[in-house]
Design a protein around this motif. Sequence first.
Motif, PDB file in Angstrom:
ATOM      1  N   LEU A 285       0.847  -1.195   0.000  1.00 49.10           N
ATOM      2  CA  LEU A 285       0.000   0.000   0.000  1.00 49.10           C
ATOM      3  C   LEU A 285       0.879   1.240   0.000  1.00 49.10           C
ATOM      4  N   ALA A 286       1.744   1.339   1.016  1.00 45.69           N
ATOM      5  CA  ALA A 286       2.750   2.398   1.056  1.00 45.69           C
ATOM      6  C   ALA A 286       4.013   1.869   0.392  1.00 45.69           C
ATOM      7  N   ARG A 287       4.633   2.686  -0.433  1.00 49.35           N
ATOM      8  CA  ARG A 287       5.817   2.230  -1.163  1.00 49.35           C
ATOM      9  C   ARG A 287       6.874   1.715  -0.209  1.00 49.35           C
ATOM     10  N   MET A 288       7.401   0.541  -0.484  1.00 51.59           N
ATOM     11  CA  MET A 288       8.484  -0.144   0.224  1.00 51.59           C
ATOM     12  C   MET A 288       8.041  -0.830   1.534  1.00 51.59           C
ATOM     13  N   TRP A 289       6.767  -0.666   1.915  1.00 49.09           N
ATOM     14  CA  TRP A 289       6.294  -1.282   3.168  1.00 49.09           C
ATOM     15  C   TRP A 289       5.335  -2.430   2.833  1.00 49.09           C
ATOM     16  N   LYS A 290       5.773  -3.657   3.115  1.00 47.96           N
ATOM     17  CA  LYS A 290       4.938  -4.827   2.875  1.00 47.96           C
ATOM     18  C   LYS A 290       3.988  -5.050   4.058  1.00 47.96           C
ATOM     19  N   PRO A 291       2.824  -5.627   3.795  1.00 51.76           N
ATOM     20  CA  PRO A 291       1.919  -5.935   4.914  1.00 51.76           C
ATOM     21  C   PRO A 291       2.504  -7.028   5.796  1.00 51.76           C
ATOM     22  N   TYR A 292       2.337  -6.886   7.077  1.00 53.72           N
ATOM     23  CA  TYR A 292       2.780  -7.916   8.030  1.00 53.72           C
ATOM     24  C   TYR A 292       1.529  -8.605   8.568  1.00 53.72           C
ATOM     25  N   GLU A 293       1.412  -9.904   8.331  1.00 55.98           N
ATOM     26  CA  GLU A 293       0.216 -10.684   8.691  1.00 55.98           C
ATOM     27  C   GLU A 293      -1.028 -10.053   8.061  1.00 55.98           C
ATOM     28  N   THR A 294      -1.977  -9.535   8.874  1.00 60.05           N
ATOM     29  CA  THR A 294      -3.198  -8.960   8.303  1.00 60.05           C
ATOM     30  C   THR A 294      -2.968  -7.579   7.707  1.00 60.05           C
ATOM     31  N   GLY A 295      -1.767  -7.008   7.880  1.00 60.97           N
ATOM     32  CA  GLY A 295      -1.401  -5.795   7.172  1.00 60.97           C
ATOM     33  C   GLY A 295      -1.769  -4.497   7.849  1.00 60.97           C
ATOM     34  N   TYR A 296      -1.916  -3.441   7.026  1.00 61.33           N
ATOM     35  CA  TYR A 296      -2.119  -2.086   7.519  1.00 61.33           C
ATOM     36  C   TYR A 296      -2.945  -1.319   6.501  1.00 61.33           C
ATOM     37  N   THR A 297      -3.386  -0.129   6.860  1.00 56.87           N
ATOM     38  CA  THR A 297      -4.149   0.724   5.949  1.00 56.87           C
ATOM     39  C   THR A 297      -3.618   2.150   6.022  1.00 56.87           C
ATOM     40  N   PHE A 298      -4.141   2.966   5.134  1.00 53.69           N
ATOM     41  CA  PHE A 298      -3.774   4.384   5.057  1.00 53.69           C
ATOM     42  C   PHE A 298      -4.586   5.188   6.070  1.00 53.69           C
ATOM     43  N   THR A 299      -3.945   6.182   6.683  1.00 51.84           N
ATOM     44  CA  THR A 299      -4.656   7.126   7.533  1.00 51.84           C
ATOM     45  C   THR A 299      -4.022   8.498   7.379  1.00 51.84           C
ATOM     46  N   ARG A 300      -4.847   9.545   7.561  1.00 47.78           N
ATOM     47  CA  ARG A 300      -4.326  10.909   7.552  1.00 47.78           C
ATOM     48  C   ARG A 300      -4.108  11.435   8.968  1.00 47.78           C
ATOM     49  N   GLU A 301      -4.013  10.524   9.932  1.00 47.41           N
ATOM     50  CA  GLU A 301      -3.853  10.934  11.327  1.00 47.41           C
ATOM     51  C   GLU A 301      -2.408  10.828  11.782  1.00 47.41           C
ATOM     52  N   GLY A 302      -1.461  11.106  10.878  1.00 52.26           N
ATOM     53  CA  GLY A 302      -0.054  11.032  11.239  1.00 52.26           C
ATOM     54  C   GLY A 302       0.411  12.249  12.011  1.00 52.26           C
ATOM     55  N   LEU A 303       1.728  12.331  12.206  1.00 52.22           N
ATOM     56  CA  LEU A 303       2.315  13.476  12.907  1.00 52.22           C
ATOM     57  C   LEU A 303       2.019  14.762  12.150  1.00 52.22           C
ATOM     58  N   LEU A 304       1.899  15.847  12.890  1.00 54.26           N
ATOM     59  CA  LEU A 304       1.589  17.137  12.269  1.00 54.26           C
ATOM     60  C   LEU A 304       2.769  17.644  11.451  1.00 54.26           C
ATOM     61  N   GLU A 305       2.469  18.065  10.232  1.00 54.19           N
ATOM     62  CA  GLU A 305       3.451  18.717   9.370  1.00 54.19           C
ATOM     63  C   GLU A 305       2.870  20.087   9.019  1.00 54.19           C
ATOM     64  N   SER A 306       3.478  21.165   9.538  1.00 54.19           N
ATOM     65  CA  SER A 306       2.947  22.521   9.328  1.00 54.19           C
ATOM     66  C   SER A 306       1.491  22.619   9.776  1.00 54.19           C
ATOM     67  N   ASN A 307       1.236  22.035  10.967  1.00 49.83           N
ATOM     68  CA  ASN A 307      -0.100  22.055  11.586  1.00 49.83           C
ATOM     69  C   ASN A 307      -1.143  21.265  10.808  1.00 49.83           C
ATOM     70  N   VAL A 308      -0.713  20.411   9.887  1.00 51.72           N
ATOM     71  CA  VAL A 308      -1.632  19.557   9.133  1.00 51.72           C
ATOM     72  C   VAL A 308      -1.205  18.106   9.343  1.00 51.72           C
ATOM     73  N   SER A 309      -2.176  17.248   9.693  1.00 52.81           N
ATOM     74  CA  SER A 309      -1.855  15.837   9.888  1.00 52.81           C
ATOM     75  C   SER A 309      -1.361  15.236   8.584  1.00 52.81           C
ATOM     76  N   SER A 310      -0.318  14.431   8.668  1.00 57.56           N
ATOM     77  CA  SER A 310       0.290  13.838   7.473  1.00 57.56           C
ATOM     78  C   SER A 310      -0.171  12.395   7.311  1.00 57.56           C
ATOM     79  N   PRO A 311       0.067  11.792   6.140  1.00 57.81           N
ATOM     80  CA  PRO A 311      -0.247  10.379   5.964  1.00 57.81           C
ATOM     81  C   PRO A 311       0.564   9.522   6.933  1.00 57.81           C
TER      82      PRO A 311
END
Length: 442
Positions: A285-311
Amino acid sequence: AGHGDGGGGGPNVRVVRVENGYLGAARNVGMKEAAGDFVLFMDDDNYAKPDEVETFLRALHHTGADVAACASEYLPSSLDPKEAFNASLHRQERSGPKTHVPLGPSVASGLFSNTFGDANMMVRRSAAEASGFSWPEDDAYSVQDWEVLAMSAASAELEVILVPEPLFYYRTTSTSMAQTASTSEMSTISDQLFMRGLMRELPLGLGPLIPYVVGLRSQLEESRKEAKELRRRSRNLASALRPLVEGHCKHRRMFNADPFGKNLLLNPSFMEWNNLEDYKRTRELARMWKPYETGYTFTREGLLESNVSSPACLAKLDNIGKVAGAAQEVVLRQREPNPLLLHGWSRALNVSGAGEPVDYSLYADITFMDWSHAWGEYAPFDQTKDGWQRAFGVLDFGKPIYSVVVVLMFRWRTGAAVFDDVSLSSLQDGVCGCDFDGMAAR
């Protein structure tokens, strides 16, 4: 009680002098010589509160019990309590005495520690004599109270109660028995003798289990001592390294060096996500990151970058028996051993479930140039913390590394965990981006 015999006891006190036979023998002599319906045992370095005798008698009369122990307050002084606490107030120590309240007559808990009480106890003499109550007379044996109370609690002939009120002051000076006995070599052996009483009183089929349980307790205590010593060494090492790290990082900041500029992981902040065609081809899903077991999904709730949540990477579980996460392999082919620093951020979202620290962590499997392995290295996150938290750990094995598989691990929980800004770098490059105070505390 009897009349004074010139031994210095005063009216209604009779002093009995015998050859020193240690604590147990003296207590047995005292019980034999006593004429009242109740016997109060007290060590000579403890200090009774004014209502101690009255409270013990009321408790035994009200419950019909045969043996009563009680809570206590610690007195770290050889003075009487009023003088000691007045002196402590002059030293601005205003917290007051610390209170110890034992759990009470629980035989199961009493296998691991003395949950029953202190030798400072009151006994109904008739019941004690009928049951054969007596103190062990071993020399240099500091936990006689544990054995006597455990045996009484397990006995069908005696009822033991705990008065949850401090009725005496327990001295903890450097010369008190509690301090000197615990540091003696003999105490390690003699402190196991308390199990004799339980083995005598419990049913025959359970008796042999007691040494096994006590052995587990001893192993636990040794593990605690070793962990305490490791923490002490860690603090000392961190204190010694701090000036070196600060000097190193100050030099790097002069050249505006990015502490994670030499990150060995690709797409560490999850800014690049594959389209559908690339996802079908790579399963990433994310470049270079393979799913581990049941995997992962995308979220926009990452660390703030210029006061905007990042992927960011979101690992989510609705079943406590499953595993989720993302993984990336870094091939290094080191020629010489070079320590690595694994670092990253995460945020727990409504996580529940209990397990090992490794189950929510930055996890790493290492393959060395000689094809040996180090499995399961990890830097844990705390699922009870709110907001973003960092975790980091040093991978240092003294031999060259071929590859590292980094896993953003979330397993055997329910809820979700967000991962962002993950890095794998040489220790020299990455240490300046870490909270060194936090590192020292680990």
